[in-house]
Design an enzyme around this catalytic site. Sequence first.
Site, PDB file in Angstrom:
ATOM      1  N   SER A 166     -10.261   0.155   6.955  1.00 51.28           N
ATOM      2  CA  SER A 166      -9.595   0.269   5.649  1.00 51.28           C
ATOM      3  C   SER A 166      -8.950  -1.003   5.134  1.00 51.28           C
ATOM      4  CB  SER A 166      -8.543   1.379   5.710  1.00 51.28           C
ATOM      5  OG  SER A 166      -9.160   2.631   5.587  1.00 51.28           O
ATOM      6  N   SER A 205      -9.846   2.276   2.710  1.00 52.47           N
ATOM      7  CA  SER A 205      -8.892   2.937   1.848  1.00 52.47           C
ATOM      8  C   SER A 205      -7.928   2.001   1.137  1.00 52.47           C
ATOM      9  CB  SER A 205      -8.079   3.934   2.673  1.00 52.47           C
ATOM     10  OG  SER A 205      -7.254   3.261   3.615  1.00 52.47           O
ATOM     11  N   LYS A 224       0.855  -1.191   0.000  1.00 47.47           N
ATOM     12  CA  LYS A 224       0.000   0.000   0.000  1.00 47.47           C
ATOM     13  C   LYS A 224       0.886   1.234   0.000  1.00 47.47           C
ATOM     14  CE  LYS A 224      -3.944   2.027   2.531  1.00 47.47           C
ATOM     15  NZ  LYS A 224      -4.792   1.949   3.734  1.00 47.47           N
TER      16      LYS A 224
END
Lengths: 485, 490
Positions: free
Chosen positions: B183, B159, B78
């Site tokens: 997330s 997210s 990420k």
Amino acid sequence: MAYTLQGETGDWEVVIGLEVHAQVTSSAKLFSGAATEFGADPNTQVSFVDAGMPGMLPVINRYCVEQAVRTGLGLAAQINMTSVFARKNYFYADLPQGYQISQYELPIVGNGTLIIDMPDGTSKHIGIERLHLEQDAGKSLHDQHPSKSYIDLNRSGVALMEIVSKPDLRSPEEAGLYIAKLRSILRYLGTCDGNMQEGSLRCDANVSVRPKGSTELRTRCEIKNVNSIRFVQQAIEYEARRHIEVYEQGGTIDQETRLFDSGKGVTRSMRSKEHAHDYRYFPDPDLLPLVLDPAMVETIKAGLPELPDAKKERFIRDYGLSAYDAGVLVAERASADFFESVAKGRDSKLAANWVMGDFFGALNATGRTIEDPPVTAANLGMLVDLIKDGTLSGRLAKDVFALMLETGKDPATLIEEKGLKQVTDTGAIEAAIDAVMAANPDKVAEIKAGKDKLMGWFVGQVMKATQGKANPAMLNELLAKKIKG
Amino acid sequence: MTELANLTIAEACDRLAKGEFTAVELTRAHVARMESLRGLNAFITETPDRALDEAKASDARRAKGEAGSLEGIPLGIKDLFCTEGVPTTAASHILDGFRPPYESTVTANLKKAGAIGLGKLNLDEFAMGSANITSYYGPVENPWKRRSDPATKLVPGGSSGGSAAAVAARMVMGATGTDTGGSIRQPASFCGIVGIKPTYGRCSRWGIIAFASSLDQAGPMARTVKDCALMLGAMAGHDPKDSTSAPMPVQDFAKALSGDIRGLKVGIPKEYRPAGLAEEVAAIWDKGVEWLKAAGAQPVEISLPYTKYALPTYYIVAPAECSSNLARYDGVRFGLRVEGKTLDEMYKKTRAAGFGTEVRRRILIGTYVLSAGYYDAYYAKAQKVRRLIADDFNRAFETVDVILTPTAPTPAFAIGEKSDDPVTMWLNDVFTIPTSLAGLPGLSLPAGLSSDGLPLGLQLIGRPFDEETVFRVAGVMEDAAGFTARPEGI
């Protein structure tokens, strides 16, 4: 005799509280391992944490915590076993994280006391409200480029102790004594070097005034970042007079932050209350509450040095010094230690006179420090011994001291080399007196006729003849006997 | 080659160890998928050359008998994790050109275990969002489509949307995610994969770009429970550089998958069945309870009465911390700078140009709730409620061993849907936020498909630092669910 300022409407009293920022003596910063040495090239002592890089996290420096606890104990203050670091949020180019990690609601040290000694011999207790740990910001340099500012982050993250007094100070003089005493204690403790020129000790003064006799607290102004005791005193006095003038003209004082211009000796507005920052303090979620180990606090307590107040009392008691002399000697731990090694086992008053008189004078004259003295404590002690046992007169001792300064040799050696020993042989002194009398029969006659003042002239002549070595007491006695019969 | 990309991490580890293929071959297979599926926009930065170099080095290590626990496994990272020398953006314009000179602890741990980094995965800007539509680098597309409407592009959740999409689309074998309010779990649910937010303090936050420090936690996202267990074992561990990292031993999580949950008590919170809950979601939850019962566990109804305050509490605490954490993006030292005549003007221009709408919204909310005069009413009160929410869980865990809930109230929705009203969007995290506020481990696993063919996830919540029980129960549910569906065409 309270300090008051005279206005047109009457006498005014000044109310002062001081916030002292003391840089913690530590080789590493408060939340990073970066070095803290003064005077390094710009931006050479900066870790990723200090530069506020993304994803970087603070880790508390245990040594700085111990230093704060040590200081708290030295100020006879309450140690808070749990304290909390908070973020003080504001934007400035030299504040890389956009917030300063400080302590807000729960500081590491609470209420304490500092005693200041007034010149009239009385003392006054000044309340300490709190001591908290916080990180310093970097430095903005606005004079290096025509349109840009440069930023030096070496100082960013350096550990500071903010020591806040209660509004207990009532004159610029008291404020000066407070700072001097605080600095002295910090130096004794080894928690701050107290160097105001290098910025390791900085002072903000909160000043307000009130009519004499009143107990109200009026609006205060904060004068920021004053970097010498003299300037703090000047700033307070200027600010107090400004307040009085405003009040007497029917105006009101706005709470604001002001700066002291040391060149002009005035304070001027930096930002008003309307422009005051809303710092949005909140507990720093990157740090857990700081919980102290009671054993650590006990260990620090047990290792505290004798502090100035206790030392002063002991000097008065054990060495029979006056409060003033003791106060001067204990102001710096090094001078107190120096005095003690000179005085130990000797006439302590004589030792104190020599240390505070000729020796301090020599420090000033040579620009040397007590840590690197021009005359060692051992040699000065030997000189005191030689005076005490009559080997040297006071006058000769001064000559010997001058030679000690010049050569670094011990007094016994110098006396031997230069033949400066005091003459205590009655026969030798009598012979010298006889010679002077024989050469000046007219003056002998005048004395006999009652002109006693001439005795001094005779003493001088005999001293000259003996190169100053005649024991003054014996000379006086023999001379009187011989002339006056 | 596609066959290699379909393997689980556990299978690939075994077969690499047996020498059936090399890390270079495995990496090439994934690089090929990464390149062919660029349309999903899962990656912000691809690092295929670096990955192949790492794969070669990995094969060399294995030849010397120095293989780590994830030796040769291609992963995605990420883009909130700082990676040394590789651009790190947080999906924000404000970090333009930022290449960290340091590596986050979690990614460094993965490297140490032998994992290979394929690149940096897309996300909501600064991890603020639940649909991966706030990224400066554009939205990520969910590889799953509605059966009834395959043309409509769906969100992958957020997210960690890039991570979830890349794992589901077999571009990577696993990915790192971060979870502040859901997330990891919500995108895992939307993309039909497994993801776990471990206990707060399990993984070091050092080197992860902060959103809300008291909530942020890294975790793995992969296609099986065991793969997540393997990854978490490599990612977790005490880190002296993060004061909030827990000095706890890291268990062998994969070993916890014994399959035996007999006698375990599973809490079913009654507050997690709000009026508007999608029927399909409620149904899959009931099915989950049945699976656990069949395996010998005992469902127990529990009450978490403060649940309804979780969302408002979160939307005070998280923005407050974010408003302070994002102050460092000021144009002075790194990233974007838009010049101005004064320092203040430079700040304003830089931050206005650098931050997107959602980030600005949260900074404003956070600044407001911390302001003088509002602090007690908002931030201080939220902290108290947060304590009460944690107490709810503490009480529940006196009688149950694990809690089962839905992960998200709906399956994946269309890109553009729900984006008019931020509060509707925030409701996505209604089931995941309480766990975050309490700092507890929460895992989402795919339990089935909606009638329209979209994955639905269930969440397991455990006691602090008891990821082992969470994994054990998840393993049993995974077997029971038998979720083998794949996105169309993958």
